[in-house]
Write an enzyme that holds these catalytic residues in place. Structure first.
Site, PDB file in Angstrom:
ATOM      1  N   TYR A   1      18.124  69.020  31.509  1.00  0.00           N
ATOM      2  CA  TYR A   1      17.906  69.858  30.346  1.00  0.00           C
ATOM      3  C   TYR A   1      18.586  70.799  29.719  1.00  0.00           C
ATOM      4  O   TYR A   1      18.263  71.557  28.826  1.00  0.00           O
ATOM      5  CB  TYR A   1      16.862  68.754  28.963  1.00  0.00           C
ATOM      6  CG  TYR A   1      17.289  67.481  28.823  1.00  0.00           C
ATOM      7  CD1 TYR A   1      18.090  66.690  28.669  1.00  0.00           C
ATOM      8  CD2 TYR A   1      16.493  66.551  29.902  1.00  0.00           C
ATOM      9  CE1 TYR A   1      18.621  65.232  28.200  1.00  0.00           C
ATOM     10  CE2 TYR A   1      16.863  65.189  29.899  1.00  0.00           C
ATOM     11  CZ  TYR A   1      17.543  64.426  29.089  1.00  0.00           C
ATOM     12  OH  TYR A   1      18.078  63.192  28.764  1.00  0.00           O
TER      13      TYR A   1
ATOM     14  N   THR B   1      19.646  62.331  21.407  1.00  0.00           N
ATOM     15  CA  THR B   1      20.956  62.314  21.088  1.00  0.00           C
ATOM     16  C   THR B   1      22.346  62.101  21.246  1.00  0.00           C
ATOM     17  O   THR B   1      23.000  63.136  20.799  1.00  0.00           O
ATOM     18  CB  THR B   1      21.319  62.024  23.377  1.00  0.00           C
ATOM     19  OG1 THR B   1      20.258  62.383  23.983  1.00  0.00           O
ATOM     20  CG2 THR B   1      22.976  62.983  23.697  1.00  0.00           C
TER      21      THR B   1
ATOM     22  N   TRP C   1      20.950  68.532  47.276  1.00  0.00           N
ATOM     23  CA  TRP C   1      20.325  70.145  46.713  1.00  0.00           C
ATOM     24  C   TRP C   1      18.285  69.436  46.762  1.00  0.00           C
ATOM     25  O   TRP C   1      17.550  70.142  46.164  1.00  0.00           O
ATOM     26  CB  TRP C   1      20.531  70.093  45.576  1.00  0.00           C
ATOM     27  CG  TRP C   1      20.422  69.475  44.767  1.00  0.00           C
ATOM     28  CD1 TRP C   1      21.909  68.248  44.312  1.00  0.00           C
ATOM     29  CD2 TRP C   1      19.977  69.175  43.392  1.00  0.00           C
ATOM     30  NE1 TRP C   1      21.070  67.528  43.111  1.00  0.00           N
ATOM     31  CE2 TRP C   1      20.228  68.103  43.100  1.00  0.00           C
ATOM     32  CE3 TRP C   1      18.881  70.446  43.211  1.00  0.00           C
ATOM     33  CZ2 TRP C   1      19.549  68.329  41.017  1.00  0.00           C
ATOM     34  CZ3 TRP C   1      18.896  70.791  42.096  1.00  0.00           C
ATOM     35  CH2 TRP C   1      18.969  69.244  41.129  1.00  0.00           C
TER      36      TRP C   1
ATOM     37  N   GLU D   1      14.831  69.692  34.443  1.00  0.00           N
ATOM     38  CA  GLU D   1      16.130  70.877  33.971  1.00  0.00           C
ATOM     39  C   GLU D   1      17.376  70.464  34.417  1.00  0.00           C
ATOM     40  O   GLU D   1      18.441  71.700  33.920  1.00  0.00           O
ATOM     41  CB  GLU D   1      16.806  71.187  36.765  1.00  0.00           C
ATOM     42  CG  GLU D   1      17.604  71.668  37.111  1.00  0.00           C
ATOM     43  CD  GLU D   1      17.276  72.686  36.855  1.00  0.00           C
ATOM     44  OE1 GLU D   1      16.016  73.898  36.396  1.00  0.00           O
ATOM     45  OE2 GLU D   1      18.532  73.673  36.812  1.00  0.00           O
TER      46      GLU D   1
ATOM     47  N   ASP E   1      17.348  94.610  21.180  1.00  0.00           N
ATOM     48  CA  ASP E   1      17.616  94.426  23.182  1.00  0.00           C
ATOM     49  C   ASP E   1      16.718  93.433  23.185  1.00  0.00           C
ATOM     50  O   ASP E   1      15.986  92.664  21.773  1.00  0.00           O
ATOM     51  CB  ASP E   1      17.284  95.503  23.424  1.00  0.00           C
ATOM     52  CG  ASP E   1      17.370  95.937  24.885  1.00  0.00           C
ATOM     53  OD1 ASP E   1      17.640  94.260  25.653  1.00  0.00           O
ATOM     54  OD2 ASP E   1      18.096  96.917  25.878  1.00  0.00           O
TER      55      ASP E   1
ATOM     56  N   SER F   1      12.669  84.668  38.969  1.00  0.00           N
ATOM     57  CA  SER F   1      14.321  85.197  38.662  1.00  0.00           C
ATOM     58  C   SER F   1      14.441  83.562  37.276  1.00  0.00           C
ATOM     59  O   SER F   1      14.505  84.204  36.100  1.00  0.00           O
ATOM     60  CB  SER F   1      15.130  84.941  39.123  1.00  0.00           C
ATOM     61  OG  SER F   1      16.302  84.815  37.779  1.00  0.00           O
ATOM     62  N   SER F   2      14.451  82.680  37.227  1.00  0.00           N
ATOM     63  CA  SER F   2      14.259  81.823  35.666  1.00  0.00           C
ATOM     64  C   SER F   2      13.382  81.796  35.105  1.00  0.00           C
ATOM     65  O   SER F   2      13.469  81.991  33.617  1.00  0.00           O
ATOM     66  CB  SER F   2      14.563  80.430  36.421  1.00  0.00           C
ATOM     67  OG  SER F   2      15.713  80.174  37.287  1.00  0.00           O
TER      68      SER F   2
ATOM     69  N   HIS G   1      13.956  66.482  36.394  1.00  0.00           N
ATOM     70  CA  HIS G   1      14.546  65.910  34.643  1.00  0.00           C
ATOM     71  C   HIS G   1      14.936  66.950  33.456  1.00  0.00           C
ATOM     72  O   HIS G   1      15.215  67.107  33.324  1.00  0.00           O
ATOM     73  CB  HIS G   1      14.164  64.388  34.544  1.00  0.00           C
ATOM     74  CG  HIS G   1      15.238  63.939  33.361  1.00  0.00           C
ATOM     75  ND1 HIS G   1      16.321  63.299  33.706  1.00  0.00           N
ATOM     76  CD2 HIS G   1      15.491  63.839  32.593  1.00  0.00           C
ATOM     77  CE1 HIS G   1      16.914  63.169  33.019  1.00  0.00           C
ATOM     78  NE2 HIS G   1      16.565  63.187  31.926  1.00  0.00           N
TER      79      HIS G   1
ATOM     80  N   HIS H   1      26.963  73.171  47.746  1.00  0.00           N
ATOM     81  CA  HIS H   1      28.220  73.047  46.239  1.00  0.00           C
ATOM     82  C   HIS H   1      26.881  72.974  45.029  1.00  0.00           C
ATOM     83  O   HIS H   1      26.769  73.499  44.268  1.00  0.00           O
ATOM     84  CB  HIS H   1      28.932  71.988  46.819  1.00  0.00           C
ATOM     85  CG  HIS H   1      29.819  72.059  45.315  1.00  0.00           C
ATOM     86  ND1 HIS H   1      30.086  72.396  43.863  1.00  0.00           N
ATOM     87  CD2 HIS H   1      29.691  69.934  44.755  1.00  0.00           C
ATOM     88  CE1 HIS H   1      30.821  71.464  43.517  1.00  0.00           C
ATOM     89  NE2 HIS H   1      30.073  70.843  43.353  1.00  0.00           N
TER      90      HIS H   1
ATOM     91  N   SER I   1      27.378  73.397  18.669  1.00  0.00           N
ATOM     92  CA  SER I   1      26.929  73.744  17.299  1.00  0.00           C
ATOM     93  C   SER I   1      26.994  75.208  16.165  1.00  0.00           C
ATOM     94  O   SER I   1      26.728  75.820  15.238  1.00  0.00           O
ATOM     95  CB  SER I   1      24.678  74.055  17.041  1.00  0.00           C
ATOM     96  OG  SER I   1      24.594  72.602  18.177  1.00  0.00           O
TER      97      SER I   1
ATOM     98  N   ARG J   1      27.433  57.591  47.436  1.00  0.00           N
ATOM     99  CA  ARG J   1      27.703  59.159  47.453  1.00  0.00           C
ATOM    100  C   ARG J   1      27.537  59.707  48.694  1.00  0.00           C
ATOM    101  O   ARG J   1      26.546  58.847  49.845  1.00  0.00           O
ATOM    102  CB  ARG J   1      26.888  59.739  46.086  1.00  0.00           C
ATOM    103  CG  ARG J   1      25.800  59.631  46.731  1.00  0.00           C
ATOM    104  CD  ARG J   1      25.117  60.066  45.223  1.00  0.00           C
ATOM    105  NE  ARG J   1      25.082  61.553  45.129  1.00  0.00           N
ATOM    106  CZ  ARG J   1      23.608  61.980  44.699  1.00  0.00           C
ATOM    107  NH1 ARG J   1      22.468  61.447  43.756  1.00  0.00           N
ATOM    108  NH2 ARG J   1      24.115  63.644  44.057  1.00  0.00           N
TER     109      ARG J   1
ATOM    110  N   LYS K   1      22.221  63.601  17.634  1.00  0.00           N
ATOM    111  CA  LYS K   1      23.550  65.036  17.781  1.00  0.00           C
ATOM    112  C   LYS K   1      24.430  64.595  17.581  1.00  0.00           C
ATOM    113  O   LYS K   1      25.388  65.531  16.908  1.00  0.00           O
ATOM    114  CB  LYS K   1      23.298  65.981  18.969  1.00  0.00           C
ATOM    115  CG  LYS K   1      21.322  66.127  19.059  1.00  0.00           C
ATOM    116  CD  LYS K   1      21.184  67.305  20.512  1.00  0.00           C
ATOM    117  CE  LYS K   1      20.525  68.247  19.701  1.00  0.00           C
ATOM    118  NZ  LYS K   1      20.784  69.279  19.365  1.00  0.00           N
TER     119      LYS K   1
ATOM    120  N   HIS L   1      13.683  57.974  36.852  1.00  0.00           N
ATOM    121  CA  HIS L   1      14.525  57.411  36.768  1.00  0.00           C
ATOM    122  C   HIS L   1      15.715  57.284  37.704  1.00  0.00           C
ATOM    123  O   HIS L   1      16.624  56.774  38.008  1.00  0.00           O
ATOM    124  CB  HIS L   1      15.281  57.236  35.334  1.00  0.00           C
ATOM    125  CG  HIS L   1      15.800  58.283  34.761  1.00  0.00           C
ATOM    126  ND1 HIS L   1      15.849  58.638  33.931  1.00  0.00           N
ATOM    127  CD2 HIS L   1      16.049  59.791  35.522  1.00  0.00           C
ATOM    128  CE1 HIS L   1      16.055  60.212  33.529  1.00  0.00           C
ATOM    129  NE2 HIS L   1      16.355  60.062  34.526  1.00  0.00           N
ATOM    130  N   HIS L   2      15.109  58.621  39.154  1.00  0.00           N
ATOM    131  CA  HIS L   2      16.225  59.115  39.390  1.00  0.00           C
ATOM    132  C   HIS L   2      15.651  58.538  40.478  1.00  0.00           C
ATOM    133  O   HIS L   2      16.514  58.976  42.156  1.00  0.00           O
ATOM    134  CB  HIS L   2      15.969  60.330  39.741  1.00  0.00           C
ATOM    135  CG  HIS L   2      16.909  60.984  38.562  1.00  0.00           C
ATOM    136  ND1 HIS L   2      17.581  61.366  38.673  1.00  0.00           N
ATOM    137  CD2 HIS L   2      15.753  61.811  37.257  1.00  0.00           C
ATOM    138  CE1 HIS L   2      17.794  62.067  37.260  1.00  0.00           C
ATOM    139  NE2 HIS L   2      16.601  61.974  36.894  1.00  0.00           N
TER     140      HIS L   2
END
Lengths: 523, 389, 45
Positions: free
Chosen positions: A255, A326, A140, A253, A104, A167-168, A251, A75, A266, A448, A329, A300-301
């Site tokens: 963002y 943040t 994951w 990722e 293009d 790809s990315s 991390h 998932h 925006s 979890r 914003k 922090h993870h």
């Protein structure tokens, strides 16, 4: 005249399936990315439905624990790499050339390739569901040594991640080359729409972060098959090192999945407030600060792995510091609305929903950043609630808002506004029924990634599951609205929205196959 | 049943959203099936100085978030109500102001400093593991905990209680609500004295686990090859329950932790009883004597149910594709040395049991496997042979 | 099919866009490859 005829030739593309396989047109490729993301959104969503069905009440009713773990693992991989990221790349393909006045993308053949890698990556990944030993079930995050217990699916997982990464990275290179080299005359960097700005910064994050993930999974691969011991303590390695490397990717990722969403909001808020975006420059600087901070907060993870006190303090301070840009914003969006002249079409509703619910996710993020409290929250449903608030009501809501915002431009037809509003309200109600109770579950002590739970967690889990089923069903309405709009509807004007500003809105709806063959002059 | 729940997780106060909880409970009392429910909303303060420190920090940050949220959303909804086109609002044209940008950068920064100060203080206290009165080592295995009292010389495994284990089997037909402390009960709890500073060392044998008891305010990863330190001092006698908090494979959800805090005198008595029981068991399970086949078969069946049936299933047929069958397998019917080797040292997902089970238990379970599920190897494996292997 | 960009020139100074695009792509690609190799080598034991 000869020049014009020459360009007409390009519109003669192959028809049928070959058009889509061989296309080098940014709009075709954008459509492919968005359709692929929608497909993956439903596949990943079905997996979430299985998870919520099993958690509907205590006891194991439907699946065995190994398959449950495969569902949580897939998932996440499908939603992150298959739905959210390709959706943003699809939006970039469609919108960036139009927004900067280019015909293009800069590297059209690379563009074709970076899309067509994705179906192969996900065929590899999803084929593991049918393998002896089952699909990957180590989460994951692929923590060593657990992930090394994966059976035949292991190399498929690693290569799928590699291909998604390639790809990315190619998508990111393309976007940077496009924005750097293809802007229309007069389109300086500080005139770029914020969606373009957030995407350039995202593209640099991708180039710095994805190779790190690729390196980490390569090391897993050699540990499993070639006798190295990067992550095995018995061989002199360190299992925690995997987590450091993974989150050094992980991390940024996070963002990567939210900065383009900031860009979308925006774009939408000023349009429907009929007032220019407040604090354009500070928005750009805030985005850049968030991107910079994203590289120095990774641990922090993993506060509970047992870091030295100094490390825990450092990562706590940098983490809570992210709240500053943040917040800037959020305040800028509020100031944009202040004394505006607002209307509330579906894209605006999604943008407002984003601001409220992303802020709730930001609050729980601030709480999680406080190290001692994190010791209690870590690996509980509180974390699950937090990242679904920022990813579903954050990133996914922004993508949905962007779809409603630009769908009339892409198709030339207005979508069904009544159904769009129904989609928004049903989604908003049920997504909160789904995820808000998960805060309570986490605080009450539910870990979890467990397929079954103690009975005191039964009540909120049932509420959450009901919210989940309804939220899932509501998305079929989204699909219906899109299909209906693509097939026909009221003719959309060029500007589409009364307050719309920007180059994309001076083109016809739908825009010509090559947006700006003769670049516009930007004053 | 509801009393049992109240004792375990319902303990502690839910100060903050109590009225909201009551409101929800009142609304739901219309529906009798879920009226007896336990709609916990907030973290519990717990029973150690650290857990209470965390709880206060949690409440401080929560309230700060609530206040900021009310202000931010207040401004937003005011705008939505007043600056709408349908009310004739005309758009202003201002779009930047350096002063407000600086103000709303500095104010959050100051708030964050106010959060960071108490957080730093609590964190320093939590990481001070020195001057402990006793040390316990917790080792995570797939999927059980092993406890080693380094000062008292007591050690044992702690696994999911039998009743929970039966009820949690897929489609077991047993209603979890009828099982006391479902999934939060073990066969042998960790017993600690109240008022003593206990230093907890965590490590693991196979993959990463995490030892978590919410009410003690301790969550620490158990990592193979590394030893982590943390500490707790329980102030109130009682039973405190937690779970493994790091995904560790198939049965991650089924390796709970139960801590029983007793007065010092009772704790010392428990240590003596535990030691005496260990001696008696060692005498009964002497690996050097000759064991009868019936003895081994009986013990083997017990060991199998407790350790092997999770994967290879009670009928020995395994799970096709995931866990190989023992019924009719090459290992269980072939050379006995291969069989001993596999059980002792494991392979892929099959754990190495050498350190977890005694030679007697291993000999018994191998004998059992070779003479059950239709397997007809017929031989008897003596514990001595396993001990010397 | 030839992409429209293949014959494009920079709208600002008329320079060959295709070459500039490729050059930037190669630089960024090398950067990504360096991150990848660097991270593995850093942890080599």
């Amino acid at each position: 005249m000869a020049h014009a005829a020459h360009h007409d030739d390009h519109a003669h593309h192959p028809t049928g399936v070959m058009r889509w396989i061989t296309t080098t047109n940014n709009k075709d490729i954008g459509t492919l990315y968005l359709s692929f993301a929608l497909l993956m959104f439903f596949i990943g969503g079905s997996m979430a439905m299985i998870i919520r069905a099993e958690l509907f009440k205590p006891g194991l009713q439907f699946v065995d624990p190994q398959f449950f773990n495969s569902m949580t693992t897939l998932h996440a991989l499908v939603m992150i790499f298959g739905a959210v990221m390709p959706a943003f790349v699809g939006l970039a393909n469609w919108m960036i050339p139009m927004m900067i006045g280019a015909p293009d993308m800069a590297l059209p053949r690379l563009n074709n390739w970076s899309f067509w890698l994705l179906p192969f990556a996900f065929t590899l990944l999803l084929s593991t569901l049918f393998m002896p030993g089952g699909a990957p079930a180590g989460g994951w995050t692929m923590y060593a040594p657990l992930v090394l217990q994966t059976g035949e699916a292991f190399p498929f997982l690693i290569f799928a991640v590699h291909i998604m990464g390639i790809s990315s990275i190619m998508g990111a290179i393309n976007i940077i080359a496009t924005v750097f080299n293809m802007r229309a005359p007069g389109m300086t960097f500080m005139k770029l729409p914020l969606f373009v700005w957030t995407w350039i910064i995202t593209a640099f994050l991708l180039i710095a972060a994805m190779p790190v993930l690729a390196g980490a999974v390569t090391m897993l691969l050699t540990d499993k098959f070639f006798g190295t011991s990067f992550f095995s303590a018995a061989g002199g390695g360190d299992p925690v090192m995997f987590q450091h490397i993974f989150w050094f990717f992980g991390h940024p990722e996070v963002y990567i999945m939210i900065l383009p969403a900031f860009g979308i909001v925006s774009a939408i808020v000023p349009t429907f407030a009929r007032k220019p975006l407040f604090g354009y420059a500070s928005m750009v600087y805030a985005t850049a600060s968030i991107a910079f901070l994203s590289f120095i907060v990774w641990a922090h993870h993993m506060f509970t792995v047992g870091m030295p006190l100094a490390g825990e303090l450092f990562f706590m301070y940098t983490t809570v510091l992210i709240a500053v840009p943040t917040g800037v914003k959020i305040f800028n969006w509020l100031a944009t609305m202040w004394r505006g002249s607002m209307t509330f079409e579906t894209p605006m509703l999604f943008a407002l929903g984003f601001i409220v619910m992303f802020t709730i996710g930001g609050f729980s993020g601030l709480m999680l950043g406080v190290t001692p409290a994190d010791f209690q929250y870590q690996d509980t449903y509180f974390v699950v609630a937090h990242f679904h608030y920022v990813l579903v009501t954050g990133a996914v809501f922004a993508i949905m808002g962007a779809t409603y915002f630009w769908l009339p431009k892409w198709t030339g037809h207005m979508y069904d506004e009544t159904l769009g509003k129904w989609h928004f309200w049903l989604s908003t109600i049920f997504v909160n029924v789904l995820f808000f109770p998960q805060h309570f579950l986490g605080l009450a002590g539910m870990p979890r990634r467990i397929p079954d739970y103690a009975v005191q967690f039964a009540d909120w889990n049932m509420v959450s599951s009901i919210g989940g089923f309804c939220f899932g069903a509501t998305q079929l309405l989204f699909l219906y609205v899109i299909v209906k709009c693509v097939r026909g509807g009221a003719k959309a004007s060029d500007r589409v929205w009364e307050g719309a500003e920007g180059l994309e809105w001076i083109l016809p709806s739908p825009p010509p196959y090559h947006s700006f063959v003769n670049p516009p002059l930007v004053k | 049943m509801s009393q049992a729940r109240g004792q375990t997780m319902g303990r502690g106060t839910r100060k903050f959203p109590r009225s909201m909880a009551q409101l929800i409970t009142a609304l739901l009392s219309l529906c009798p099936a879920i009226a007896s429910a336990d709609w916990a909303l907030n973290m519990r303060p717990g029973v150690t100085p650290n857990s209470q420190g965390i709880y206060h920090l949690h409440m401080i940050v929560l309230w700060i978030c609530v206040v900021i949220g009310v202000l931010v959303f207040g401004v937003m909804f005011y705008s939505i109500l007043h600056f709408r086109k349908s009310r004739g609002a005309r758009a202003a044209h201002f779009h930047e102001n350096t002063t407000v940008e600086i103000v709303w950068t500095l104010i959050p920064f100051v708030i964050l400093v106010c959060v960071a100060v108490p957080a730093t203080r609590t964190l320093i206290a939590m990481e001070s593991t020195g001057n402990a009165d006793m040390t316990i080592k917790a080792t995570g295995y797939q999927w059980r905990w092993h406890y080693d009292y380094l000062d008292q010389g007591v050690s044992f495994f702690s696994v999911l209680a039998e009743k929970s284990n039966e009820a949690r089997q897929p489609r077991s037909g047993i209603d979890p609500h009828t099982v006391e402390n479902y999934l939060l009960d073990v066969d042998q709890p960790l017993v600690v004295p109240v008022g003593k500073k206990v230093r907890l060392l965590t490590t693991a044998n196979d993959v990463i686990h995490a030892w978590w008891v919410p009410e003690l305010g301790v969550k620490r990863d158990a990592i193979p090859g590394f030893i982590n330190e943390s500490w707790f001092k329980v102030e109130t006698p009682g039973t405190y329950r937690g779970q493994c908090a790091e995904l560790c494979g198939k049965d991650h959800g089924f390796m709970p932790i139960v801590v029983v805090a007793k007065e010092e005198g009772e704790f010392n008595k428990w240590v003596e009883d535990k030691k005496a029981a260990a001696l008696a068991e060692a005498a009964a399970n002497d690996p050097n004597r000759e064991w009868k086949k019936e003895e081994l078969m009986a013990k083997g069946a017990e060991v199998y149910t407790k350790n092997c049936a999770v994967c290879h299933q009670a009928d020995g047929k395994g799970v096709p594709g995931n866990f190989p069958a023992l019924a009719g397998s090459e290992i269980a019917n072939g050379n006995v040395d291969d069989h001993i080797d596999r059980v002792l040292f494991g392979k892929n997902q099959m754990p190495a049991w050498k350190e977890t089970l005694s030679p007697v238990e291993i000999a018994a379970v191998i004998t059992y496997e070779r003479n059950s599920f239709g397997n007809t190897a017929g031989d008897v494996v003596q514990p001595k042979k396993v001990a010397e292997y | 099919m030839t992409p429209v960009i293949a014959e494009s020139h920079d709208a600002r100074d008329g320079s060959n866009l295709r070459r500039r695009n490729l050059r930037l792509a190669v630089i960024l690609g090398i950067l990504a490859a360096a991150f990848y190799g660097g991270f593995i080598l850093m942890h080599w034991k």
